[in-house]
Design an enzyme around this catalytic site. Structure first.
Site, PDB file in Angstrom:
ATOM      1  N   GLU A  51      14.639  -8.262  52.089  1.00 30.93           N
ATOM      2  CA  GLU A  51      15.786  -9.024  51.570  1.00 30.93           C
ATOM      3  C   GLU A  51      15.412 -10.476  51.256  1.00 30.93           C
ATOM      4  O   GLU A  51      16.213 -11.226  50.717  1.00 30.93           O
ATOM      5  CB  GLU A  51      16.942  -9.004  52.572  1.00 30.93           C
ATOM      6  CG  GLU A  51      17.494  -7.612  52.864  1.00 30.93           C
ATOM      7  CD  GLU A  51      17.974  -6.897  51.613  1.00 30.93           C
ATOM      8  OE1 GLU A  51      18.765  -7.488  50.860  1.00 30.93           O
ATOM      9  OE2 GLU A  51      17.542  -5.744  51.388  1.00 30.93           O
ATOM     10  N   ARG A  66      -4.815 -15.364  29.971  1.00 28.62           N
ATOM     11  CA  ARG A  66      -5.085 -15.178  28.550  1.00 28.62           C
ATOM     12  C   ARG A  66      -5.154 -16.488  27.779  1.00 28.62           C
ATOM     13  O   ARG A  66      -5.619 -16.497  26.646  1.00 28.62           O
ATOM     14  CB  ARG A  66      -4.068 -14.218  27.928  1.00 28.62           C
ATOM     15  CG  ARG A  66      -2.650 -14.716  27.998  1.00 28.62           C
ATOM     16  CD  ARG A  66      -1.683 -13.642  27.542  1.00 28.62           C
ATOM     17  NE  ARG A  66      -1.761 -13.408  26.101  1.00 28.62           N
ATOM     18  CZ  ARG A  66      -1.329 -14.268  25.182  1.00 28.62           C
ATOM     19  NH1 ARG A  66      -0.794 -15.414  25.558  1.00 28.62           N
ATOM     20  NH2 ARG A  66      -1.431 -13.994  23.906  1.00 28.62           N
ATOM     21  N   ASP A  88       0.593 -16.413  18.539  1.00 27.96           N
ATOM     22  CA  ASP A  88       1.661 -15.871  19.380  1.00 27.96           C
ATOM     23  C   ASP A  88       3.031 -16.446  19.110  1.00 27.96           C
ATOM     24  O   ASP A  88       3.161 -17.584  18.726  1.00 27.96           O
ATOM     25  CB  ASP A  88       1.405 -16.235  20.850  1.00 27.96           C
ATOM     26  CG  ASP A  88       0.439 -15.307  21.484  1.00 27.96           C
ATOM     27  OD1 ASP A  88      -0.035 -14.405  20.795  1.00 27.96           O
ATOM     28  OD2 ASP A  88       0.172 -15.500  22.670  1.00 27.96           O
ATOM     29  N   PRO A 127      14.881 -15.357  41.754  1.00 26.94           N
ATOM     30  CA  PRO A 127      15.847 -15.704  40.701  1.00 26.94           C
ATOM     31  C   PRO A 127      16.455 -17.097  40.897  1.00 26.94           C
ATOM     32  O   PRO A 127      17.155 -17.584  39.998  1.00 26.94           O
ATOM     33  CB  PRO A 127      16.923 -14.613  40.830  1.00 26.94           C
ATOM     34  CG  PRO A 127      16.281 -13.504  41.608  1.00 26.94           C
ATOM     35  CD  PRO A 127      15.288 -14.165  42.510  1.00 26.94           C
TER      36      PRO A 127
HETATM   37  C1  9WO Z   1      16.119 -12.612  45.677  1.00 22.58           C
HETATM   38  C2  9WO Z   1      17.295 -13.214  45.245  1.00 22.58           C
HETATM   39  C3  9WO Z   1      18.396 -12.733  44.536  1.00 22.58           C
HETATM   40  C4  9WO Z   1      19.436 -13.620  44.234  1.00 22.58           C
HETATM   41  C5  9WO Z   1      19.348 -14.946  44.644  1.00 22.58           C
HETATM   42  C6  9WO Z   1      18.228 -15.396  45.339  1.00 22.58           C
HETATM   43  C7  9WO Z   1      17.224 -14.534  45.635  1.00 22.58           C
HETATM   44  N1  9WO Z   1      16.057 -14.739  46.294  1.00 22.58           N
HETATM   45  C8  9WO Z   1      15.388 -13.616  46.303  1.00 22.58           C
HETATM   46  C9  9WO Z   1      14.098 -13.477  46.926  1.00 22.58           C
HETATM   47  O1  9WO Z   1      13.465 -14.439  47.293  1.00 22.58           O
HETATM   48  N2  9WO Z   1      13.638 -12.234  47.047  1.00 22.58           N
HETATM   49  C10 9WO Z   1      12.354 -11.914  47.608  1.00 22.58           C
HETATM   50  C11 9WO Z   1      11.422 -11.571  46.484  1.00 22.58           C
HETATM   51  C12 9WO Z   1      12.503 -10.699  48.482  1.00 22.58           C
HETATM   52  C13 9WO Z   1      13.106  -9.541  47.716  1.00 22.58           C
HETATM   53  C14 9WO Z   1      12.281  -9.258  46.499  1.00 22.58           C
HETATM   54  N3  9WO Z   1      11.989 -10.442  45.764  1.00 22.58           N
HETATM   55  C15 9WO Z   1      12.355 -10.606  44.479  1.00 22.58           C
HETATM   56  C16 9WO Z   1      11.893 -11.542  43.586  1.00 22.58           C
HETATM   57  N4  9WO Z   1      13.239  -9.840  43.865  1.00 22.58           N
HETATM   58  N5  9WO Z   1      13.389 -10.272  42.605  1.00 22.58           N
HETATM   59  C17 9WO Z   1      12.572 -11.294  42.412  1.00 22.58           C
HETATM   60  C18 9WO Z   1      12.477 -11.984  41.173  1.00 22.58           C
HETATM   61  C19 9WO Z   1      11.533 -12.964  41.001  1.00 22.58           C
HETATM   62  C20 9WO Z   1      11.451 -13.597  39.758  1.00 22.58           C
HETATM   63  N6  9WO Z   1      12.263 -13.272  38.762  1.00 22.58           N
HETATM   64  C21 9WO Z   1      13.160 -12.303  38.905  1.00 22.58           C
HETATM   65  C22 9WO Z   1      13.297 -11.632  40.112  1.00 22.58           C
END
Ligand code: 9WO
Length: 252
Positions: A116, A154, A169, A89
């Site tokens: 995490e 795609r 699209d 994110p």
């Molecule tokens: C999670 C996160 C949350 C708030 C701010 C920074 C952050 N970094 C991460 C992160 O790198 N998480 C890793 C990948 C490990 C935990 C699971 N991950 C993840 C990626 N959770 N959510 C995403 C993600 C990726 C793209 N768009 C939305 C959510």
């Protein structure tokens, strides 16, 4: 193009890569996908890829060393030095313009985080791009990686069945950044509800005008900022503007 995926759960990709219209792009190697598990780059009998966070706190952190060894192996298999993407994110939110950029690229290394997160030292040393799907948290980066691969595959020439159906699209520049119009198929009456008369008329010119107006109305109703964007880009004709100002421009 070639995408190297770094994931602790490579099996998550198998159903994705072998189904749907994008399957051809992956199976032909038009979009080459290679999977790498950081667990295969550990030493010792525990095959450890995670450890506890310095400073305390809940959960585990992906260790930098297995990720680095994994990336080294990937780099040794590629001539050029590819971008290294982390899905999180923190990144810029993915949109159509970014997808077309990746679709025309040589590919990338896609890092799928788990637990995490990753040891920040690996991110600082190796990650060149962070991509977000939006302001929410998942349990891993695999689904965002599949979302990017799907969007890229795609757009490859010859992937869509109906020749060039992505010309229609939402977010295709040919549609001027408007949302798509509603679609209907058989039967003509479903659940006591018909379809818009114009679509049964055979008047192709009138149908195209109706669809343009539907795109304008749907976009004005749900994503008004996209109307402003299209207007600033000079994509709206005086006919479009007249329709938007008229009382006919209404959708539920
Ligand atoms: C999670 C996160 C949350 C708030 C701010 C920074 C952050 N970094 C991460 C992160 O790198 N998480 C890793 C990948 C490990 C935990 C699971 N991950 C993840 C990626 N959770 N959510 C995403 C993600 C990726 C793209 N768009 C939305 C959510």
């Amino acid at each position: 193009m070639r995408f190297d995926i770094v994931s602790l759960f490579p099996e998550m990709f198998s159903a994705f890569l072998t189904n749907g219209i994008t399957r051809r792009a992956f199976e032909s190697g038009q979009v080459e996908v290679k999977l790498f598990n950081p667990r295969d780059f550990t030493s010792g009998s525990y095959r450890r890829v995670d450890d506890r966070p310095f400073g305390g706190g809940p959960g585990m952190i992906m260790m930098a060393e297995p990720l680095k060894l994994c990336l080294q192996e990937i780099r040794s298999q590629r001539s050029e030095s590819p971008p290294v993407v982390l899905f999180s994110p923190v990144g810029r939110q993915l949109n159509h313009a970014m997808v077309t950029g990746w679709a025309q690229s040589r590919g990338a290394v896609l890092i799928c985080g788990r637990y995490e997160g990753l040891d920040q030292r690996f991110i600082d040393a190796h990650v060149t791009d962070q991509i977000s799907l939006g302001d929410f948290v998942l349990s891993g980066g695999e689904i965002p990686a599949m979302a990017l691969l799907d969007a890229v595959a795609r757009l490859q020439p010859g992937v869509l069945n109906a020749a060039d159906s992505h010309q229609q699209d939402s977010f295709n520049p040919a549609l001027d950044g408007l949302l798509d119009c509603p679609h209907y198929t058989r039967p003509e009456i479903w659940s006591e509800t018909g379809v818009p008369e114009i679509l049964l008329s055979g008047h192709h010119e009138q149908i195209e005008r109706w669809r343009r107006q539907q795109r304008l109305a749907v976009t004005a109703r749900w994503r008004p900022e996209l109307i402003d964007q299209a207007r600033r880009a000079g994509k709206l004709s005086s006919f479009d503007e007249a329709f938007l100002s008229s009382s006919v421009c209404v959708v539920s």
